[in-house]
Design an enzyme around this catalytic site. Structure first.
Site, PDB file in Angstrom:
ATOM      1  N   ASN A  10      22.463 -66.737   6.127  1.00  0.00           N
ATOM      2  CA  ASN A  10      22.397 -65.315   6.470  1.00  0.00           C
ATOM      3  C   ASN A  10      23.703 -64.966   7.167  1.00  0.00           C
ATOM      4  OD1 ASN A  10      21.878 -62.797   7.530  1.00  0.00           O
ATOM      5  ND2 ASN A  10      20.353 -63.501   9.031  1.00  0.00           N
ATOM      6  N   HIS A  96      13.889 -59.558   9.989  1.00  0.00           N
ATOM      7  CA  HIS A  96      14.690 -60.413  10.870  1.00  0.00           C
ATOM      8  C   HIS A  96      14.574 -59.883  12.297  1.00  0.00           C
ATOM      9  CE1 HIS A  96      18.116 -62.299  12.787  1.00  0.00           C
ATOM     10  NE2 HIS A  96      18.051 -63.210  11.830  1.00  0.00           N
ATOM     11  N   GLU A  98      16.670 -59.376  14.513  1.00  0.00           N
ATOM     12  CA  GLU A  98      17.666 -58.350  14.866  1.00  0.00           C
ATOM     13  C   GLU A  98      17.242 -56.977  14.338  1.00  0.00           C
ATOM     14  OE1 GLU A  98      20.986 -60.566  13.325  1.00  0.00           O
ATOM     15  OE2 GLU A  98      20.670 -62.018  14.933  1.00  0.00           O
ATOM     16  N   GLU A 168      11.497 -68.074  12.915  1.00  0.00           N
ATOM     17  CA  GLU A 168      12.726 -68.058  13.712  1.00  0.00           C
ATOM     18  C   GLU A 168      12.402 -67.622  15.137  1.00  0.00           C
ATOM     19  OE1 GLU A 168      16.418 -67.551  11.034  1.00  0.00           O
ATOM     20  OE2 GLU A 168      15.696 -65.560  11.515  1.00  0.00           O
ATOM     21  N   SER A 214      19.743 -71.581  15.358  1.00  0.00           N
ATOM     22  CA  SER A 214      20.712 -72.618  15.745  1.00  0.00           C
ATOM     23  C   SER A 214      20.643 -73.875  14.882  1.00  0.00           C
ATOM     24  CB  SER A 214      20.569 -72.948  17.239  1.00  0.00           C
ATOM     25  OG  SER A 214      20.882 -71.794  18.005  1.00  0.00           O
TER      26      SER A 214
HETATM   27  P1  PGA Z   1      21.689 -68.781  13.859  1.00  0.00           P
HETATM   28  O1  PGA Z   1      20.940 -67.520  13.213  1.00  0.00           O
HETATM   29  O2  PGA Z   1      21.655 -69.897  12.839  1.00  0.00           O
HETATM   30  O3  PGA Z   1      23.092 -68.301  14.126  1.00  0.00           O
HETATM   31  O4  PGA Z   1      20.947 -69.149  15.091  1.00  0.00           O
HETATM   32  C1  PGA Z   1      19.783 -67.691  12.429  1.00  0.00           C
HETATM   33  C2  PGA Z   1      19.296 -66.361  11.906  1.00  0.00           C
HETATM   34  O5  PGA Z   1      19.437 -65.346  12.605  1.00  0.00           O
HETATM   35  O6  PGA Z   1      18.756 -66.283  10.781  1.00  0.00           O
END
Ligand code: PGA
Length: 262
Positions: A10, A96, A98, A168, A214
């Protein structure tokens, strides 16, 4: 049940068309056929056309990062499922954290997006996960269950077969502080049980469930080797072609281990 694993990148709001194209070139130069897994890259909308051409007839599949639930109309700034289909997308990330937290997207909206994608034969990657305060309050299952059940609320069992779920935990995204593989496996097993009560055991055992937060070349194997974890959704580490390729290789190694090989 042998599920095809997924290594999905992503990119979020990173990479211009030129940068995306240079990435694809570097990635493809070192790409080979991988056993038991699909490689998916989800760039910004603007890079989809160039990547569709570069990844044509390669094993890399394309995904988008968002979609609107309506298929056309007066929705300034939005992109529809048929538009994404036309750009060669197979997958679309929805819900997601965000989008949920920065853009205030609700689980109800996410549910309509998932429904629309399934009716266009695009596979949703439905993201669910708790915040740190929700985890500390012991509410992980409650939060994940609400996001999951509202996300799949309008699907028939047949449509659910094309679903991908990404667990997540919000506190693990972009922080360098991943969940432990055991904790992730526990929540993901719970998600599979919830899917089984909603769609039946057979459908639930075919749905791919990923871990995200992460993920790095160093920890991906320990996640994917877990019984119920079928791959990863990778943010930061997917922006570098060398690191993402290593994640793909480690996913294949986990596949071989799970299928009884090396
Ligand atoms: P990250 O993001 O691997 O940078 O923690 C994962 C994601 O938001 O899908």
């Amino acid at each position: 049940m042998n599920r095809t694993l997924i290594a999905a990148g992503n990119w979020k709001m990173h990479k211009t068309i030129g940068e995306a194209s240079a990435y694809a070139e570097a990635f493809l130069a070192r790409m080979r056929e991988f056993q038991g897994l699909e490689v998916v890259i989800c760039p910004p909308f603007t890079a989809l056309p160039v990547l569709r051409d570069q990844f044509y007839q390669t094993p890399v599949r394309l995904g988008a990062q968002n979609v609107h639930w309506e298929i056309q109309g007066a929705f300034t700034g939005e992109i529809s499922a048929p538009m994404l289909q036309e750009l060669g997308c197979r997958y679309v990330i929805v819900g997601h954290s965000e989008r949920r937290h920065i853009f205030r997207e609700t689980s109800e909206e996410v549910g309509w997006k998932v429904k629309t994608l399934c009716s266009f034969h695009l596979s949703p990657i439905l993201c669910v996960g708790e915040t740190l305060s929700e985890r500390e309050a012991g509410k992980t299952r409650e939060v994940v269950q609400e996001q999951l059940l509202q996300g799949v609320a309008h699907l028939t069992p047949e449509e659910a077969q094309s679903l991908v779920i990404a667990y997540e935990p919000v506190w693990a995204i972009g922080t360098g502080r991943a969940s432990t593989p055991q904790d992730a496996e526990e929540v993901i097993r719970f998600i599979r049980e919830e899917l089984a009560s909603r769609f039946g055991q057979e459908v639930a055992s075919g749905i791919r469930i990923l871990y995200g937060g992460s993920v790095a070349p160093e920890n991906v194997f320990d996640f994917v080797v877990q019984e119920n974890i079928d791959g990863t959704l990778v943010g930061g580490a997917s922006l570098d072609p060398g690191k993402f390729l290593k994640i793909v290789e480690e996913t294949e190694r986990a596949f071989l281990r799970k299928s009884g090989g090396a």
